[in-house]
Design an enzyme around this catalytic site. Structure first.
Site, mmCIF file in Angstrom:
data_model
loop_
_atom_site.group_PDB
_atom_site.id
_atom_site.type_symbol
_atom_site.label_atom_id
_atom_site.label_comp_id
_atom_site.label_asym_id
_atom_site.label_seq_id
_atom_site.Cartn_x
_atom_site.Cartn_y
_atom_site.Cartn_z
ATOM 1 N N CYS A 101 2.653 7.611 -2.353
ATOM 2 C CA CYS A 101 3.593 6.927 -3.213
ATOM 3 C C CYS A 101 4.983 7.498 -2.718
ATOM 4 O O CYS A 101 5.375 8.600 -2.321
ATOM 5 C CB CYS A 101 3.343 7.526 -4.515
ATOM 6 S SG CYS A 101 4.377 7.047 -5.690
ATOM 7 N N HIS A 143 -1.235 0.519 -8.937
ATOM 8 C CA HIS A 143 -0.654 1.805 -8.788
ATOM 9 C C HIS A 143 0.657 1.854 -9.260
ATOM 10 O O HIS A 143 1.269 2.525 -10.022
ATOM 11 C CB HIS A 143 -0.563 1.959 -7.218
ATOM 12 C CG HIS A 143 0.147 3.221 -6.753
ATOM 13 N ND1 HIS A 143 -0.254 4.295 -6.372
ATOM 14 C CD2 HIS A 143 1.552 3.269 -6.852
ATOM 15 C CE1 HIS A 143 0.971 5.093 -5.928
ATOM 16 N NE2 HIS A 143 2.018 4.431 -6.298
ATOM 17 N N GLU A 144 1.382 0.584 -9.208
ATOM 18 C CA GLU A 144 2.756 0.251 -9.674
ATOM 19 C C GLU A 144 2.889 0.413 -11.119
ATOM 20 O O GLU A 144 3.768 0.954 -11.763
ATOM 21 C CB GLU A 144 3.305 -0.803 -8.908
ATOM 22 C CG GLU A 144 3.492 -0.760 -7.427
ATOM 23 C CD GLU A 144 4.178 0.431 -6.872
ATOM 24 O OE1 GLU A 144 4.998 0.826 -7.708
ATOM 25 O OE2 GLU A 144 3.828 0.914 -5.758
ATOM 26 N N HIS A 147 2.920 3.575 -12.822
ATOM 27 C CA HIS A 147 4.585 4.321 -13.179
ATOM 28 C C HIS A 147 5.058 3.869 -14.790
ATOM 29 O O HIS A 147 5.852 4.698 -15.036
ATOM 30 C CB HIS A 147 5.350 3.714 -12.213
ATOM 31 C CG HIS A 147 5.059 4.435 -10.918
ATOM 32 N ND1 HIS A 147 5.426 5.820 -10.377
ATOM 33 C CD2 HIS A 147 4.667 3.975 -9.481
ATOM 34 C CE1 HIS A 147 4.909 5.951 -9.281
ATOM 35 N NE2 HIS A 147 4.482 4.920 -8.718
#
EC number: 3.5.1.88
Length: 178
Positions: A101, A143-144, A147
């Site tokens: 990341c 994953h994104e 955030h």
């Protein structure tokens, strides 16, 4: 404009991002943010970036690449701008995979993610997006989008024997920052 990427430990990465408001859709302000995010992502060789990583509290993620030096064995992922996303697993199958990341530089870890997903949201003009993804594409989207809920990948690691410095785990992998 290349923006600074927030690093793990910055409390702004732990916030839950609000949806992109309707009045921003199609605006020059939104387009400038998207352009800056792509420029920033490409500058550091990333495969995805979320608005909270550049200090903007909005549900906006970008991702996509033809080939990645950071993930040389990964299949291409279509360039996508996704606002106000919703992810739905399309099977219960979970797959472990290595992740890094831009907000957690120099480290990699094995993270379990759903192998098959459907993701929905809107594009910058407000048109609907509804796509299915699997494998690395599905991993990048999940994953994104983490955030956007204030979550970094280390919090998903189950085996810390598979978490460490990229230069130790993958000697010779050429990356500017991880």
């Amino acid at each position: 404009m290349i923006r600074d990427i927030l690093k793990m430990g910055d409390e702004r990465l732990l916030r839950i991002a609000p949806p992109v408001p309707e009045h921003m859709l199609g605006s020059a302000e939104l387009q400038q943010l998207i352009d800056d995010m792509f420029e920033t992502m490409r500058h550091v060789g990333g495969v995805g970036l979320a608005a909270p990583q550049v200090g903007i509290d909005l549900q906006l993620v970008i991702f996509g690449f033809e080939r990645s030096e950071r993930y040389p064995d990964a299949e291409a992922v279509p360039q996508t701008i996704l606002l106000n996303p919703v992810i739905t697993p399309t099977s219960s199958e979970v797959e472990d995979g290595w992740e890094g990341c831009l907000s957690v530089p120099g480290l990699r870890g094995v993270v379990p993610r759903f192998k098959h997903i459907c993701y929905q949201g809107i594009d910058p003009q407000g048109s609907p997006i509804n796509r299915f993804a699997d494998g690395f594409h599905a991993r990048v989207v999940q994953h994104e989008c983490d955030h956007l809920i204030g979550r970094l990948y280390p919090s998903r690691i189950q085996d810390f024997a598979k978490f460490g410095y990229t230069e130790v785990l993958f000697p010779g992998l050429e990356v500017s920052e991880d």
